[in-house]
Design a protein around this motif. Structure first.
Motif, mmCIF file in Angstrom:
data_model
loop_
_atom_site.group_PDB
_atom_site.id
_atom_site.type_symbol
_atom_site.label_atom_id
_atom_site.label_comp_id
_atom_site.label_asym_id
_atom_site.label_seq_id
_atom_site.Cartn_x
_atom_site.Cartn_y
_atom_site.Cartn_z
ATOM 1 N N ALA A 235 0.947 -1.147 -0.167
ATOM 2 C CA ALA A 235 0.098 0.002 -0.038
ATOM 3 C C ALA A 235 0.912 1.209 0.091
ATOM 4 O O ALA A 235 0.439 2.303 0.078
ATOM 5 N N GLY A 236 2.308 0.970 0.120
ATOM 6 C CA GLY A 236 3.074 2.258 0.147
ATOM 7 C C GLY A 236 3.408 2.714 1.387
ATOM 8 O O GLY A 236 3.572 3.998 1.393
ATOM 9 N N LEU A 237 3.308 1.976 2.248
ATOM 10 C CA LEU A 237 3.127 2.542 3.598
ATOM 11 C C LEU A 237 4.507 1.688 4.494
ATOM 12 O O LEU A 237 4.857 0.577 4.172
ATOM 13 N N VAL A 238 4.895 2.632 5.467
ATOM 14 C CA VAL A 238 5.764 2.041 6.419
ATOM 15 C C VAL A 238 5.185 2.371 7.881
ATOM 16 O O VAL A 238 4.246 3.175 8.049
ATOM 17 N N THR A 239 5.236 1.330 9.091
ATOM 18 C CA THR A 239 4.856 1.460 10.260
ATOM 19 C C THR A 239 5.611 2.338 10.951
ATOM 20 O O THR A 239 6.762 2.313 10.887
ATOM 21 N N CYS A 240 5.187 3.254 11.778
ATOM 22 C CA CYS A 240 5.902 4.184 12.577
ATOM 23 C C CYS A 240 5.259 4.282 13.927
ATOM 24 O O CYS A 240 4.268 4.249 14.157
ATOM 25 N N VAL A 241 6.235 4.092 14.861
ATOM 26 C CA VAL A 241 5.986 3.971 16.215
ATOM 27 C C VAL A 241 6.663 5.166 16.848
ATOM 28 O O VAL A 241 7.698 5.668 16.608
ATOM 29 N N ALA A 242 5.707 6.038 17.629
ATOM 30 C CA ALA A 242 6.146 7.196 18.247
ATOM 31 C C ALA A 242 6.176 6.863 19.968
ATOM 32 O O ALA A 242 5.118 6.600 20.473
ATOM 33 N N THR A 243 7.495 7.393 20.270
ATOM 34 C CA THR A 243 7.483 7.305 21.753
ATOM 35 C C THR A 243 7.765 8.707 22.369
ATOM 36 O O THR A 243 8.347 9.759 21.710
ATOM 37 N N GLY B 75 11.197 18.026 10.777
ATOM 38 C CA GLY B 75 11.379 17.855 12.198
ATOM 39 C C GLY B 75 9.934 17.704 12.897
ATOM 40 O O GLY B 75 9.819 17.679 14.206
ATOM 41 N N GLU B 76 8.680 17.735 12.083
ATOM 42 C CA GLU B 76 7.372 17.636 12.674
ATOM 43 C C GLU B 76 7.120 16.121 12.198
ATOM 44 O O GLU B 76 7.374 16.023 11.023
ATOM 45 N N ALA B 77 6.119 15.542 13.179
ATOM 46 C CA ALA B 77 5.833 14.289 12.564
ATOM 47 C C ALA B 77 4.508 14.411 11.465
ATOM 48 O O ALA B 77 3.290 15.171 11.921
ATOM 49 N N GLY C 57 -1.235 17.187 14.899
ATOM 50 C CA GLY C 57 -1.516 18.547 15.529
ATOM 51 C C GLY C 57 -2.077 19.574 14.795
ATOM 52 O O GLY C 57 -2.717 20.552 15.178
ATOM 53 N N GLU C 58 -2.177 19.209 13.404
ATOM 54 C CA GLU C 58 -2.699 20.212 12.324
ATOM 55 C C GLU C 58 -4.205 20.610 12.936
ATOM 56 O O GLU C 58 -4.690 21.887 12.675
ATOM 57 N N THR C 59 -5.089 19.743 13.404
ATOM 58 C CA THR C 59 -6.453 20.106 13.965
ATOM 59 C C THR C 59 -6.451 20.303 15.079
ATOM 60 O O THR C 59 -7.193 21.535 15.822
ATOM 61 N N SER C 60 -5.728 19.292 16.239
ATOM 62 C CA SER C 60 -6.038 19.547 17.410
ATOM 63 C C SER C 60 -4.764 20.498 18.343
ATOM 64 O O SER C 60 -5.292 20.838 19.260
ATOM 65 N N GLY C 61 -3.907 20.774 17.640
ATOM 66 C CA GLY C 61 -2.661 21.464 18.209
ATOM 67 C C GLY C 61 -2.012 20.652 19.049
ATOM 68 O O GLY C 61 -0.910 21.129 19.538
ATOM 69 N N GLN C 62 -2.038 19.287 18.897
ATOM 70 C CA GLN C 62 -1.023 18.499 19.848
ATOM 71 C C GLN C 62 -0.403 17.729 18.962
ATOM 72 O O GLN C 62 -0.334 16.717 18.449
ATOM 73 N N THR C 63 0.592 18.800 18.943
ATOM 74 C CA THR C 63 1.816 18.392 17.903
ATOM 75 C C THR C 63 2.891 17.522 18.539
ATOM 76 O O THR C 63 3.162 17.339 19.576
ATOM 77 N N GLN C 64 3.634 16.950 17.447
ATOM 78 C CA GLN C 64 4.841 16.112 17.816
ATOM 79 C C GLN C 64 6.217 16.524 17.071
ATOM 80 O O GLN C 64 6.143 16.711 16.135
ATOM 81 N N ARG C 65 7.139 16.998 17.941
ATOM 82 C CA ARG C 65 8.497 17.524 17.439
ATOM 83 C C ARG C 65 9.358 16.362 17.504
ATOM 84 O O ARG C 65 9.651 15.775 18.487
ATOM 85 N N VAL C 66 9.937 15.802 16.437
ATOM 86 C CA VAL C 66 10.778 14.735 16.111
ATOM 87 C C VAL C 66 12.048 14.950 16.708
ATOM 88 O O VAL C 66 12.906 16.081 16.408
ATOM 89 N N VAL C 67 12.516 14.149 17.591
ATOM 90 C CA VAL C 67 13.829 14.178 18.367
ATOM 91 C C VAL C 67 14.851 13.524 17.663
ATOM 92 O O VAL C 67 15.984 13.794 17.390
ATOM 93 N N GLN D 41 5.997 15.330 22.620
ATOM 94 C CA GLN D 41 4.543 15.583 22.411
ATOM 95 C C GLN D 41 3.910 16.635 23.136
ATOM 96 O O GLN D 41 4.339 16.824 24.473
ATOM 97 N N VAL D 42 3.445 17.460 22.469
ATOM 98 C CA VAL D 42 2.376 18.533 23.243
ATOM 99 C C VAL D 42 1.122 17.781 23.415
ATOM 100 O O VAL D 42 0.284 17.742 22.313
ATOM 101 N N GLY D 43 0.489 18.000 24.462
ATOM 102 C CA GLY D 43 -0.944 17.545 24.963
ATOM 103 C C GLY D 43 -0.741 15.716 24.860
ATOM 104 O O GLY D 43 0.103 14.973 25.007
#
Length: 140
Positions: free
Chosen positions: A21-29, A54-56, A70-80, A97-99
């Motif tokens: 399907a053209g995808l890779v799985t991503c685990v965010a911690t 640098g954003e998820a 976070g584009e709708t919720s504001g609950q963003t993820q900055r990738v470290v 993670q913000v929120g």
């Protein structure tokens, strides 16, 4: 091991292996605590945008659309940090993670524990406090 397998597993070239399907799985911690926040998918564009900004960014299978966390919720993820697994068909991102990471308003998507119950299993709420009301954020 073929030369190609050796390069994928031991080389330094980032060559993500997308599924049919053209995808890779991503685990965010969480970068600070190590808590698993969510599992999602990235297509090539989401992966490139994540690396470049640098954003998820993810690809929603249900909506068939690219989205920035976070584009709708504001609950963003900055990738470290981003890592690829051994055969490059999954990535792990450590994020600030913000929120809430979960669309249900919880810090993590993993807010229920599986416990055995007779011959089967049941779910039990753990770490299930809502940080936000998803109806307010997503206007459901």
């Amino acid at each position: 091991m073929s030369a190609h397998s050796h390069e994928i597993e031991e080389g330094l070239s980032f060559q993500p292996r997308f599924d049919a399907a053209g995808l890779v799985t991503c685990v965010a911690t969480d970068a600070a605590t190590g808590d698993v926040l969510m599992v999602a998918h990235m297509n090539d564009e989401a992966l490139r945008k994540t690396i470049a900004t640098g954003e998820a960014w993810y690809f929603s299978r249900s909506r068939n659309a690219l989205w920035r966390k976070g584009e709708t919720s504001g609950q963003t993820q900055r990738v470290v940090e981003m890592r690829a697994d051994c055969d490059q068909d999954a990535v792990w991102i450590r994020v600030e993670q913000v929120g809430a990471a979960c669309h249900t308003g919880r810090r993590s998507c993993f807010y229920r524990k599986v416990e055995s119950e007779g011959p089967g299993a049941k779910l039990v709420f753990v770490d299930a406090e809502r940080l936000l009301d998803p109806n307010d954020v997503y206007k459901k």
